[in-house]
Design a protein around this motif. Structure first.
Motif, PDB file in Angstrom:
ATOM      1  N   VAL A 273       0.849  -1.195   0.000  1.00 52.85           N
ATOM      2  CA  VAL A 273       0.000   0.000   0.000  1.00 52.85           C
ATOM      3  C   VAL A 273       0.886   1.247   0.000  1.00 52.85           C
ATOM      4  O   VAL A 273       1.760   1.412   0.853  1.00 52.85           O
ATOM      5  CB  VAL A 273      -0.934   0.014   1.234  1.00 52.85           C
ATOM      6  N   LYS A 274       0.668   2.115  -0.995  1.00 52.01           N
ATOM      7  CA  LYS A 274       1.430   3.363  -1.114  1.00 52.01           C
ATOM      8  C   LYS A 274       0.482   4.556  -1.031  1.00 52.01           C
ATOM      9  O   LYS A 274      -0.695   4.463  -1.379  1.00 52.01           O
ATOM     10  CB  LYS A 274       2.190   3.419  -2.450  1.00 52.01           C
ATOM     11  N   GLN A 275       1.022   5.686  -0.570  1.00 50.81           N
ATOM     12  CA  GLN A 275       0.239   6.914  -0.454  1.00 50.81           C
ATOM     13  C   GLN A 275       0.502   7.835  -1.641  1.00 50.81           C
ATOM     14  O   GLN A 275       1.617   7.907  -2.144  1.00 50.81           O
ATOM     15  CB  GLN A 275       0.622   7.663   0.823  1.00 50.81           C
ATOM     16  N   ILE A 276      -0.556   8.544  -2.046  1.00 52.19           N
ATOM     17  CA  ILE A 276      -0.390   9.641  -3.007  1.00 52.19           C
ATOM     18  C   ILE A 276      -0.070  10.878  -2.182  1.00 52.19           C
ATOM     19  O   ILE A 276      -0.865  11.279  -1.332  1.00 52.19           O
ATOM     20  CB  ILE A 276      -1.687   9.867  -3.812  1.00 52.19           C
ATOM     21  N   ASP A 277       1.104  11.473  -2.395  1.00 51.61           N
ATOM     22  CA  ASP A 277       1.484  12.578  -1.501  1.00 51.61           C
ATOM     23  C   ASP A 277       1.767  13.890  -2.233  1.00 51.61           C
ATOM     24  O   ASP A 277       2.157  14.866  -1.603  1.00 51.61           O
ATOM     25  CB  ASP A 277       2.692  12.174  -0.650  1.00 51.61           C
ATOM     26  N   THR A 278       1.578  13.957  -3.527  1.00 51.41           N
ATOM     27  CA  THR A 278       1.707  15.161  -4.391  1.00 51.41           C
ATOM     28  C   THR A 278       3.125  15.717  -4.506  1.00 51.41           C
ATOM     29  O   THR A 278       3.369  16.559  -5.357  1.00 51.41           O
ATOM     30  CB  THR A 278       0.789  16.333  -3.957  1.00 51.41           C
ATOM     31  N   VAL A 279       4.044  15.274  -3.664  1.00 51.60           N
ATOM     32  CA  VAL A 279       5.380  15.867  -3.695  1.00 51.60           C
ATOM     33  C   VAL A 279       6.467  14.822  -3.939  1.00 51.60           C
ATOM     34  O   VAL A 279       7.638  15.045  -3.666  1.00 51.60           O
ATOM     35  CB  VAL A 279       5.696  16.643  -2.390  1.00 51.60           C
ATOM     36  N   LEU A 290      -4.772   6.295  -1.188  1.00 54.51           N
ATOM     37  CA  LEU A 290      -3.932   5.097  -1.248  1.00 54.51           C
ATOM     38  C   LEU A 290      -4.104   4.340  -2.561  1.00 54.51           C
ATOM     39  O   LEU A 290      -5.166   4.401  -3.196  1.00 54.51           O
ATOM     40  CB  LEU A 290      -4.293   4.158  -0.086  1.00 54.51           C
ATOM     41  N   TYR A 291      -3.060   3.639  -2.949  1.00 59.86           N
ATOM     42  CA  TYR A 291      -3.145   2.685  -4.060  1.00 59.86           C
ATOM     43  C   TYR A 291      -2.227   1.520  -3.731  1.00 59.86           C
ATOM     44  O   TYR A 291      -1.394   1.607  -2.825  1.00 59.86           O
ATOM     45  CB  TYR A 291      -2.751   3.341  -5.391  1.00 59.86           C
ATOM     46  N   ASN A 299       6.078  -5.713   1.740  1.00 61.43           N
ATOM     47  CA  ASN A 299       5.564  -5.382   3.083  1.00 61.43           C
ATOM     48  C   ASN A 299       6.002  -4.013   3.604  1.00 61.43           C
ATOM     49  O   ASN A 299       5.843  -3.719   4.786  1.00 61.43           O
ATOM     50  CB  ASN A 299       5.953  -6.469   4.101  1.00 61.43           C
ATOM     51  N   ALA A 300       6.561  -3.167   2.717  1.00 59.60           N
ATOM     52  CA  ALA A 300       6.971  -1.817   3.149  1.00 59.60           C
ATOM     53  C   ALA A 300       5.809  -0.842   2.934  1.00 59.60           C
ATOM     54  O   ALA A 300       5.862   0.061   2.095  1.00 59.60           O
ATOM     55  CB  ALA A 300       8.201  -1.369   2.366  1.00 59.60           C
ATOM     56  N   HIS A 301       4.738  -1.051   3.683  1.00 61.29           N
ATOM     57  CA  HIS A 301       3.550  -0.214   3.535  1.00 61.29           C
ATOM     58  C   HIS A 301       3.817   1.200   4.053  1.00 61.29           C
ATOM     59  O   HIS A 301       4.604   1.390   4.977  1.00 61.29           O
ATOM     60  CB  HIS A 301       2.365  -0.827   4.287  1.00 61.29           C
ATOM     61  N   ASP A 302       3.108   2.174   3.449  1.00 63.77           N
ATOM     62  CA  ASP A 302       3.294   3.572   3.845  1.00 63.77           C
ATOM     63  C   ASP A 302       2.519   3.952   5.104  1.00 63.77           C
ATOM     64  O   ASP A 302       2.589   5.093   5.543  1.00 63.77           O
ATOM     65  CB  ASP A 302       2.872   4.504   2.687  1.00 63.77           C
ATOM     66  N   LEU A 303       1.747   3.022   5.653  1.00 63.36           N
ATOM     67  CA  LEU A 303       0.949   3.358   6.832  1.00 63.36           C
ATOM     68  C   LEU A 303       0.670   2.096   7.649  1.00 63.36           C
ATOM     69  O   LEU A 303       0.950   0.986   7.210  1.00 63.36           O
ATOM     70  CB  LEU A 303      -0.361   4.036   6.426  1.00 63.36           C
TER      71      LEU A 303
END
Length: 395
Positions: A273-279, A290-291, A299-303
């Motif tokens: 799971v990765k985050q959209i963070d605009t930067v 999330l996507y 397993n290196a999830h962003d949250l």
């Protein structure tokens, strides 16, 4: 071809730095000349063999294109435009996603693909050719770490009966390659499968060679899967990185979706799971946008996952017979859950919807609504419950 009929890829994959900055500078000049304050998007036609370009349209309003741009970047365009209309300068506004000033251009470390949905088969005597008039009834937006991954996701989102960039859906027809139709993507797949070269397809379709080569990569890998004596971990991992679904892999290796899923779980091969963070990760951001991707460290999830949410499945792509009314149901459901003090997860992939606004749910997965993806999210989040009755035809 009308913007609403076009496949859109962001960030731009085929523009040189010079071309990109030329069009960007022109956009700023046009907006300043007209004195536009707020949101504006400009559609260009650029000659790929020279720097000749035309401005097709200037939209000084929140159109479908700006909704797509907002959802693709995570930059809240409508919110910022409303504040600017109230006379608040941009330098005093902050981006609610990153907490930084709103005075920056979003940068993406992921790939977004938007594909329109046509329902032309529901009409008699309607031409399937697409051009300057808009015939599409909805659109989808997919997010991946590679173009191949995002493209295959998007094709499945448009039609739940499609497994991906599938060469068996249509037959090869040079006339359909020359004149765009609603199913041309699958004619291109069939042509690549038959052995058409990238150059020959470019001459027929005028689709940029970059994209044709990426599509060829998918077809070539499907052949590798079909000819492999055994589905090993490296083969399966590469297939998932290229956006192949379990069902698509099962078709290639003459197996079943459940068997492929079990093999994947045995290999501990699950999406990240990765985050959209605009930067583009240049600045710390905490966002619920999330996507999921396989192009990341396992397993290196962003949250973190707290297992106390309720999951709501959205309505997916707008189609004839299933449109905004079901998104209204999903949003009503999210609001009621919030009133009851419950945390919410929304799964949807339609950039035209309210349910995919960043502040509608505690976590938003911009993902396919399919058995594979929903179960992947369920296994990670372990929600208290799943509400599937709000999404109309799809769930």
């Amino acid at each position: 071809i009308h913007t609403g009929e076009s496949i859109v890829v962001a960030p731009s994959q085929t523009l040189s730095n010079r071309e990109y900055n030329m069009l960007r500078t022109t956009a700023i000049k046009v907006i300043r000349y007209f004195g536009i304050v707020g949101e504006c998007n400009i559609q260009y036609a650029l000659n790929p063999h020279s720097e000749e370009y035309y401005i097709i349209e200037v939209n000084a309003r929140l159109s479908r294109s700006s909704a797509l741009a907002s959802k693709a970047t995570g930059y809240p365009l409508a919110y910022i435009a409303a504040k600017l209309a109230l006379g608040i300068p941009l330098s005093q506004l902050s981006n609610s996603v990153t907490g930084t000033t709103a005075c920056f251009e979003p940068s993406l470390d992921y790939c977004v693909v938007k594909i329109p949905r046509w329902d032309l088969h529901k009409f008699q005597r309607v031409s399937t050719k697409i051009g300057s008039s808009m015939k599409s009834v909805g659109e989808v937006m997919s997010i991946g770490r590679t173009f191949e991954e995002a493209l295959q996701k998007a094709l499945r989102m448009v039609d739940e009966n499609v497994v991906g960039f599938d060469p068996s859906t249509k037959t090869v027809n040079d006339d359909e390659l020359v004149e765009p139709t609603d199913k041309r993507m699958f004619v291109v797949a069939a042509a690549l499968n038959r052995g058409y070269s990238v150059d020959r397809l470019y001459d027929l379709t005028k689709i940029d060679r970059f994209f044709l080569q990426k599509m060829k990569n998918i077809i070539d890998y499907k052949k590798i899967l079909a000819n492999a004596p055994d589905l090993t971990y490296p083969l399966l991992k590469k297939a998932k990185e290229m956006g192949f679904s379990d069902k698509q892999i099962a078709q290639a290796v003459k197996s079943t979706e459940i068997a492929i899923r079990q093999k994947r779980e045995k290999f501990d091969l699950t999406p990240v799971v990765k985050q959209i963070d605009t930067v583009a990760a240049e600045w710390p951001a905490s966002t619920n946008y999330l996507y999921m991707t396989y192009n990341a460290t396992p397993n290196a999830h962003d949250l973190q996952f707290h297992n106390d949410c309720t999951m709501v499945l959205g309505s997916g792509v707008y189609r004839i017979g299933s449109s905004v009314e079901f998104d209204w149901c999903a949003v009503g459901c999210l609001r009621q859950l919030r009133k009851m003090g419950k945390k919410t997860i929304m799964v949807n992939y339609n950039p035209e919807t309210v349910s995919t606004d960043y502040d509608m749910s505690d976590r938003l997965y911009f993902e396919e609504i399919s058995f594979e993806t929903v179960m992947d999210i369920y296994n990670l989040e372990v929600p208290e419950g799943v509400i599937i009755s709000m999404g109309g035809q799809l769930p």
